[in-house]
Design a protein around this motif. Structure first.
Motif, mmCIF file in Angstrom:
data_model
loop_
_atom_site.group_PDB
_atom_site.id
_atom_site.type_symbol
_atom_site.label_atom_id
_atom_site.label_comp_id
_atom_site.label_asym_id
_atom_site.label_seq_id
_atom_site.Cartn_x
_atom_site.Cartn_y
_atom_site.Cartn_z
ATOM 1 N N GLU A 27 -5.447 13.272 -9.912
ATOM 2 C CA GLU A 27 -4.896 12.314 -8.961
ATOM 3 C C GLU A 27 -4.144 11.249 -9.741
ATOM 4 N N ILE A 29 -2.084 7.725 -9.528
ATOM 5 C CA ILE A 29 -1.945 6.579 -8.633
ATOM 6 C C ILE A 29 -1.046 5.564 -9.315
ATOM 7 N N ARG A 31 0.364 1.881 -9.844
ATOM 8 C CA ARG A 31 -0.069 0.518 -9.583
ATOM 9 C C ARG A 31 0.927 -0.142 -8.642
ATOM 10 N N PRO A 32 0.503 -1.180 -7.960
ATOM 11 C CA PRO A 32 1.389 -1.796 -6.970
ATOM 12 C C PRO A 32 2.763 -2.090 -7.566
ATOM 13 N N ARG A 67 -0.398 10.330 0.296
ATOM 14 C CA ARG A 67 -0.719 8.911 0.362
ATOM 15 C C ARG A 67 0.377 8.184 -0.391
ATOM 16 N N PRO A 68 0.849 7.078 0.132
ATOM 17 C CA PRO A 68 1.958 6.385 -0.515
ATOM 18 C C PRO A 68 1.622 6.076 -1.970
ATOM 19 N N ARG A 70 0.823 7.873 -4.378
ATOM 20 C CA ARG A 70 -0.270 8.654 -4.966
ATOM 21 C C ARG A 70 0.102 10.125 -4.894
ATOM 22 N N ALA A 99 -2.598 5.016 -12.875
ATOM 23 C CA ALA A 99 -3.851 5.598 -13.343
ATOM 24 C C ALA A 99 -3.829 7.088 -13.048
ATOM 25 N N ALA A 100 -4.490 7.843 -13.889
ATOM 26 C CA ALA A 100 -4.660 9.275 -13.632
ATOM 27 C C ALA A 100 -6.157 9.560 -13.638
ATOM 28 N N VAL A 101 -6.625 10.190 -12.610
ATOM 29 C CA VAL A 101 -8.062 10.416 -12.460
ATOM 30 C C VAL A 101 -8.298 11.893 -12.221
ATOM 31 N N GLN B 662 -9.484 0.520 -11.110
ATOM 32 C CA GLN B 662 -8.676 0.289 -12.311
ATOM 33 C C GLN B 662 -7.591 -0.733 -12.043
ATOM 34 N N ASP B 740 -3.849 -6.623 -8.465
ATOM 35 C CA ASP B 740 -3.234 -5.418 -9.024
ATOM 36 C C ASP B 740 -4.359 -4.452 -9.400
ATOM 37 N N VAL B 742 -6.113 -0.396 -8.390
ATOM 38 C CA VAL B 742 -6.087 0.840 -7.614
ATOM 39 C C VAL B 742 -7.506 1.394 -7.506
ATOM 40 N N TRP C 8 3.675 6.169 8.045
ATOM 41 C CA TRP C 8 3.717 7.138 6.955
ATOM 42 C C TRP C 8 3.567 8.556 7.464
ATOM 43 N N CYS C 61 -3.187 8.753 5.461
ATOM 44 C CA CYS C 61 -2.654 8.111 4.256
ATOM 45 C C CYS C 61 -3.583 7.039 3.695
ATOM 46 N N ARG C 63 -3.795 4.099 4.531
ATOM 47 C CA ARG C 63 -3.178 2.775 4.545
ATOM 48 C C ARG C 63 -3.728 1.991 5.727
#
Lengths: 200, 984, 94
Positions: A27, A29, A31-32, A67-68, A70, A99-101, B662, B740, B742, C8, C61, C63
């Protein structure tokens, strides 16, 4: 009398095939605010991270986005001793952006194929799976048989990801739903098999 | 009526294929294509049931799903199925049926005395009569009423569903409800646009009203053939749309035909959940009854039903029929029966004159215009009627063996009303028509008050064009319309209906035949203050039967309107709700029965636990090993728990929720989510944390580990894993989006085992590579990445049992290899797996809390966690946790307890009282177990001023078990309060 | 049953969503005091009108969505992602 949906007796039905895929899942993800950066880094490494609701695939891996910001990256299964994120060799350069999970054990992956597969899924899937509206290349997260399921239209059929803990429940439900349509025995397939077209 | 009534071959039956069936033990013969009702009528059976309240004899009234009276039990291989409609039940070989609500037999019913006592059984009778004494309701009144009233009976709940069921999700651009002239014409237009159309009709044959008019056969067949070739149009015959839920969602029940039923393992009905952008209601109109004395006598039927029995089934409902009507449409039945050679006894038409009456007279039929029926002769069936001029005067007697009535047609508005459509009074049809918002769809044809098939077809087309335009779809096939228009047979010229609701004379005039509601009951309701149509409905039960008052609903409203001196348009109809027709519960359950009733979550090691002889217990959706033994009782549990205290045990805790956190703000985020501090936690360490709701109560607890400077792993309780994830996601998106961070749910990826006991280190050290596990190098609450039996994973030194313990996490796929390696390594130490019961025993002794104590009503202070609440910084729940009430000393506080008598037992839920005061409950036992490290039983309790009461004695009392045990209140930390074991 | 047009995922059934409360209730600053928090947690108008509310799309999603729904008709007038909704609010109301 019942309209065009179910012509013929079970013996004449073309059948539905359910195969089980073994694969590794990472997965990814962002970051913002860093999604664009992450996509570029991945692209530089030859990995296409698709836009929301779509899949991208090459010969040995498939990425999907439900998922946005992701992605789930489906790869050949990890060696039992390997730890997950290390396997994405480009990860170091991307770490600041996200991140990678490892989720290789989190998902069970089934491939549903055959001309009646969308009718089978209509027994539990609330999404409109009309091939015009959900063609090859699209992916969606939803609830099916009361459990979360990610589905993707891949060249070889419909890919269904369900949580490992509910995999048996979901397989049993799917088998029951598919039974009247003629269910073929399942086999084990790989990520590469997903990306071949259904006729092949 | 004497002798068989089958006179001509109806188009719907195959006279070459006879079908045997039985009714009340009498064996009879019908034809393939018959319904039970048509076959009964063909065999001359008139009396088919006894009524709900008065046990009056009742017959068949309609020829379809509107039927109020002809409900029967079907005796099948799997038991008795009550309340089946004879008028829609397809006849099959060997069908066995029985009438309902009669004792001992249909003809002799002892409870028909209710009919004579009717003046004592008015509307609201139950409410007024069975008032006192209170005890008598349960013991006397209710059993009595249940035996006397009601319709069918259930023998028993069928243990396993006799037949499979399923629900199917459908999507369409347009759902067309009803495939009569309007629906077929609409589907034809919509089909030419390429829109995806679902055409559902409750009948097994599409056509609606056109099926009873031979002039329309060619048109119908041509349209149906065209629709069959149109891929975008899916036809669903035998499918009743019975619920409209807004947002474009509809529920329909599809009855499977025999071939499909066989393919689906004997399935009979299927629930279709239809999602459509627009709906087109073309579901026609319901013929109305007229309220006159004796209008419930077997042989009094709706005129349209007689037409259907004649044309579809070739059954004459009588040899000498009389008619009572107020509209021209109903004369179709008069003409048809006469044309079939049946001698009509006469027509009573409430109107002074009409075109249809003139045509009837031309055919030699006697029409008494401006007249009404005042009386019906005959007890078990119609023998004649008394009619008189509407203006009054002498009553005339007419010999007849059936009386066919028609009070006009009410558009089928139930589904539109479910969608919130207003009803508009339409004087020309004396009925309400729906005003559906165009955003939802259209009504067309008879459902919108149009009379005549051609008018309906035109209206259907027009409505379809409106919808197509709204959905931006032009009709693609040019000229298709013009061709079809030319083929439409014209509607006859007609004189409008003149409303007639009730004939007021002596005797019971029913407005609801199923629930035995008379016009007088409606007036009584009005007199007693139940004036609103909704109140009248509930007071009288008018329209509350399986038929939803389709034939008499408007008649009841009209009687109420007259009683109140208000226009019927103002009084209105009672609002219908789904389902508009009875739906079998099995069909609603669909496939979610038996093993599919709810999902089961299985552990990665489920198969291992099973092979090790585990007894599983459902915990939420999880199946967890309770104890590794098949036998019950505490002995195997205590053996497992004792082994942990003495040597070492291993247990599967993979069900814990695990959330990977994280990002640069990960620590700040956790400081906000948790009541305690995580930003001070060093990398490689874990900390116990508690989480509050914003109202200050405890939400969850668990350990959180710091894997890196910006990387944490949160664990949640099993029960709250989904809720905690949602809680965190909500706050990260709504209240602290600036962080910030996730979040990733990794619960499913990781399997986790606890290895606990004095010898745990020996076992873990043998399997975990390259890690120094000695107490100094890897102290209590240490965390490290490690290889476990060669598998990349994590080691946590945390303890729930109160012993020296480690939790080991590996990817679930490798769980078995790691688990087996640990068992192998632990053999010399005497390792044994332990289940949830032993886990519980161990944690109760240690005083650790679970869901029994984290029950949503406890605060941090209640459970002794007040020192965990950080003093500085904002966190969820901080402010409201400081409310005085949450810190009040008399709150229930967590304590330990044990019986004073070492042989005594404890029971969860037992109340704690002060024996000297015999006062109210001071608290209750939340968890209890026989102890392994201590003597006797121990438990945890929530007790008012609990901490002050430590060392005192109370009485644990359970009056329903008649158990009263003296207990000693202890600190909850009953075992090793200094934590020496876990730190060893 | 509601069908919610997720910005979404598209139009989805209510069963996929988890209601997360009144979106007009803004969490006070940490030092806002008991009264402000009491109001935030407990006080609701329960009006027959358009209503802003949070729904978490747990079955899709994941969200958080801000949905404007009419409490009488259940009509949904607007849906947007929480990020968009919060950025559109005045700073004081975030």
């Amino acid at each position: 009398m019942s309209g065009p949906e179910y012509p013929g007796s079970p013996a004449e039905l073309p059948g539905v095939r359910v195969d089980e895929c073994t694969m590794g899942v990472v997965e990814i993800i962002a970051r913002p605010g860093r999604a664009g950066e992450l996509v570029e880094i991945a692209r530089g490494r030859g990995i296409e991270l698709p836009t929301f609701g779509r899949i991208a695939y090459s010969s040995d891996r498939l990425a999907l986005c439900v998922r946005p910001d992701r992605w789930l990256l489906l790869l050949a299964p990890p060696a039992p001793a390997a730890s997950g994120p290390d396997r994405v060799d480009w990860w170091e350069s991307a770490a600041q952006a996200g991140a990678a999970v490892d989720q290789s054990s989190a998902w069970a992956t089934l491939l549903l194929a055959g001309p009646r597969s969308r009718e089978v899924l209509a027994r539990g899937c609330r999404l409109d799976l009309d091939p015009l509206l959900f063609p090859v290349g699209l992916a969606a997260a939803t609830i099916m048989a009361q459990v979360p399921v990610i589905l993707a239209a891949v060249p070889s059929g419909l890919l269904l990801l369900t949580s490992a803990s509910t995999a048996r429940h979901f397989r049993e439900w799917l088998a029951a739903a598919a039974k009247p349509f003629g269910l073929m025995p399942q086999s084990i397939i790989s990520v590469a098999d997903l990306c071949r077209s259904e006729s092949g | 009526m004497r002798g068989p009534a089958r006179i001509v071959g109806g188009w719907g039956v195959d006279a070459t294929r006879s079908v045997q069936f039985s009714f009340d033990g009498r064996r009879m013969q019908g034809f393939s294509g018959d319904t039970l009702a048509s076959a009964l009528l063909a065999n001359g059976v008139r009396l088919v049931g006894r009524s709900f309240k008065y046990h009056r004899p009742r017959g068949i009234v309609t020829a379809g799903p509107d039927e109020p009276c002809a409900l029967v039990d079907v005796i099948g291989a799997h038991g008795r199925e009550p309340n089946q409609l004879a008028t829609t039940l397809a006849l099959f070989q060997g069908l066995a049926t029985e009438s309902q609500n009669r004792r001992p037999s249909l003809r002799v019913d002892v409870l028909a005395i209710n009919n004579l006592m009717a003046r004592f059984l008015p509307a609201g009778f139950y409410y007024k009569t069975f008032m006192a004494p209170g005890w008598a309701w349960e013991r006397v009144y209710e059993p009595l009423i249940r035996r006397a009233a009601g319709l069918g009976r259930l023998d028993a709940i069928v243990p396993a569903h006799a037949t499979p069921a399923e629900s199917v999700h459908d999507h369409a651009d347009v759902l067309v409800v009803g495939a009569g002239a309007a629906g077929l014409a609409a589907a034809q237009v919509l089909g030419a646009t390429g829109l995806r159309v679902l055409l559902a009709d409750q009948d097994t044959v599409l056509g609606g009203g056109t099926l009873l008019d031979a002039r329309w056969t060619r048109w119908r067949e041509s349209v149906c053939a065209q629709l069959a070739r149109t891929a975008a149009v899916r036809r669903l015959p035998g499918t009743t749309v019975s619920g409209a839920y807004g947002h474009g969602v509809y529920a329909a029940i599809q009855t499977l035909d025999p071939a499909e039923s066989a393919a689906f393992g004997g399935m009979r009905e299927r629930l279709r959940v239809i999602r459509a952008r627009r709906v087109l209601f073309a579901n026609g109109a319901h013929e109305r009854l007229i309220a006159f004395p004796g209008n419930d006598r077997p042989g009094v039927m709706l005129a349209g039903a007689a037409l259907a029995y004649l044309r579809r089934y070739g059954v004459a409902v009588g040899r000498r029929p009389a008619f009572f009507l107020n509209n021209d449409e109903a004369y179709e039945s008069v003409y048809a029966l006469t044309a079939a050679g049946i001698c009509c006894a006469g027509v009573i038409d409430s109107r002074p004159r009409s075109l249809a009456a003139d045509r009837a007279r031309d055919m030699g039929i006697e029409v008494h215009a401006g007249a009404v029926v005042e009386k019906v002769y005959g007890r078990h069936e119609v023998r004649g009627l008394g009619w008189a001029a509407r203006a009054g005067g002498q009553r005339h007697k007419l010999e007849a063996d059936c009386l066919l009535m028609s009070g006009g047609y009410s558009p089928a508005t139930a589904l539109a009303s479910q969608l919130g459509a207003a009803l508009r009074w339409e004087e020309s049809i004396a009925g309400f028509v729906p005003e559906l918002s165009p955003d939802l769809g259209q009504a067309a044809g008879a459902a919108r008050g149009h009379c005549g098939l051609a008018a309906a077809a035109h209206d259907g087309r027009a409505a379809a064009r409106v919808i197509a335009a709204q959905l931006d779809c032009a009709v693609r096939v040019a000229g298709a319309d013009a061709d079809a228009e030319a083929e439409l047979p014209p509607d006859p010229e007609a004189t409008p209906i003149s409303a007639l609701w009730e004939v007021r004379c002596r005797g019971k005039a029913f407005v609801d035949l199923q629930n035995d509601v008379t016009a007088e009951d409606v007036r009584l309701a009005s007199r007693e203050g139940y004036e609103h149509v909704e109140h009248m409905k509930r007071y009288t039960t008018h329209g509350m039967g399986t038929d939803q008052g389709r034939s008499g609903g408007l008649v009841g409203s009209a009687v109420l309107a007259e009683a109140r001196g208000m226009p019927l348009a103002t009084v209105g109809l009672s609002r219908p709700r789904p389902y508009s027709q009875p739906v079998p519960l099995a069909a609603l359950a669909g496939g979610e029965t038996g093993q599919h009733f709810k999902p089961k979550r299985r552990l990665p090691l489920h198969d291992w636990h099973e092979s090790a002889g585990a007894t599983f217990v459902p915990v939420g959706l999880w199946l967890r090993p309770l104890v590794y033994a098949r036998q019950g009782g505490w002995e195997p549990v205590l053996a497992e728990a004792g082994n942990v205290r003495r040597a070492v045990g291993i247990t599967d805790v993979s069900t814990l929720g695990k959330i990977d956190v994280q990002g640069p703000d990960a620590a700040r985020f956790l400081d906000f989510i948790y009541a305690n501090t995580f930003s001070t936690l060093p990398v490689g360490r874990a900390r116990y944390g508690i989480m509050l709701r914003e109202d200050g109560m405890l939400l969850d607890d668990g350990t959180t580990s710091r894997l890196g400077p910006q990387h944490f792993l949160v664990t949640t309780t099993t029960a709250n894993s989904a809720a905690v994830l949602e809680h965190m996601e909500f706050h990260l998106q709504a209240t602290c989006p600036q962080f910030d961070v996730v979040l990733t749910d990794v619960s499913e990826h990781w399997a986790q085992f606890a290895v606990a006991g004095p010898r745990a280190r020996e076992v873990v050290a043998a399997v975990v590579s390259a890690a120094d596990l000695c107490a100094d190098a890897f102290p209590f609450m240490a965390v490290a990445e490690a290889r476990i039996g060669g598998i990349a994973g994590r080691v946590f030194r945390i303890s729930f049992s109160g012993e020296l313990a480690y939790e080991l996490a590996v990817p679930a796929r490798a769980a078995r290899a790691a688990w087996v390696a640990l068992l192998e390594a632990g053999k010399p130490c005497g390792i044994r797996p332990y289940g949830l019961d032993a886990l519980n025993t161990l944690r109760i002794e240690k005083g650790h809390v679970t869901g029994a104590e984290l029950n949503g009503n406890t605060s941090a202070g209640d459970l002794g966690f007040q020192r965990l609440l950080k003093r500085n910084g904002d966190f969820i729940g901080r402010t409201l946790a400081g409310r005085p009430g949450l810190a009040a000393p008399d709150r229930l506080q967590l304590v330990g307890l044990r019986p004073v008598d070492p042989a005594g037992r404890l029971r969860n839920g037992t109340q704690l009282i002060d024996a000297s005061e015999r006062g109210a409950s001071l608290g209750y036992v939340t968890s209890s177990t026989p102890a392994v490290a201590l003597d006797g039983w121990v438990g945890l309790a929530l007790l008012a001023r609990g901490r002050q009461r430590i060392g005192t004695r109370l009485l644990a009392t359970s009056p329903i078990h008649d158990e009263h045990t003296e207990v000693e209140i202890l600190s909850p930390h009953m075992l090793d309060p200094e934590n020496q074991r876990v730190r060893s | 049953m509601l069908r919610i047009p997720c910005p979404w995922c598209g139009l989805r059934d209510e069963i996929e969503f988890r209601y997360r409360g009144d979106a007009t209730a803004i969490r006070p600053a940490g030092d806002g005091g008991v009264d402000a928090f009491f109001s935030y947690v407990y006080e609701r108008d329960n009006r027959r009108d358009w209503h802003l509310e949070w729904w978490l799309h747990t079955g899709g999603c994941r969200r958080l969505l801000e949905i404007e729904r009419h409490t009488l008709t259940h009509e949904i007038r607007s849906v947007r992602d929480s990020a968009e909704a919060l950025s559109a609010r005045p700073a004081a109301a975030r």
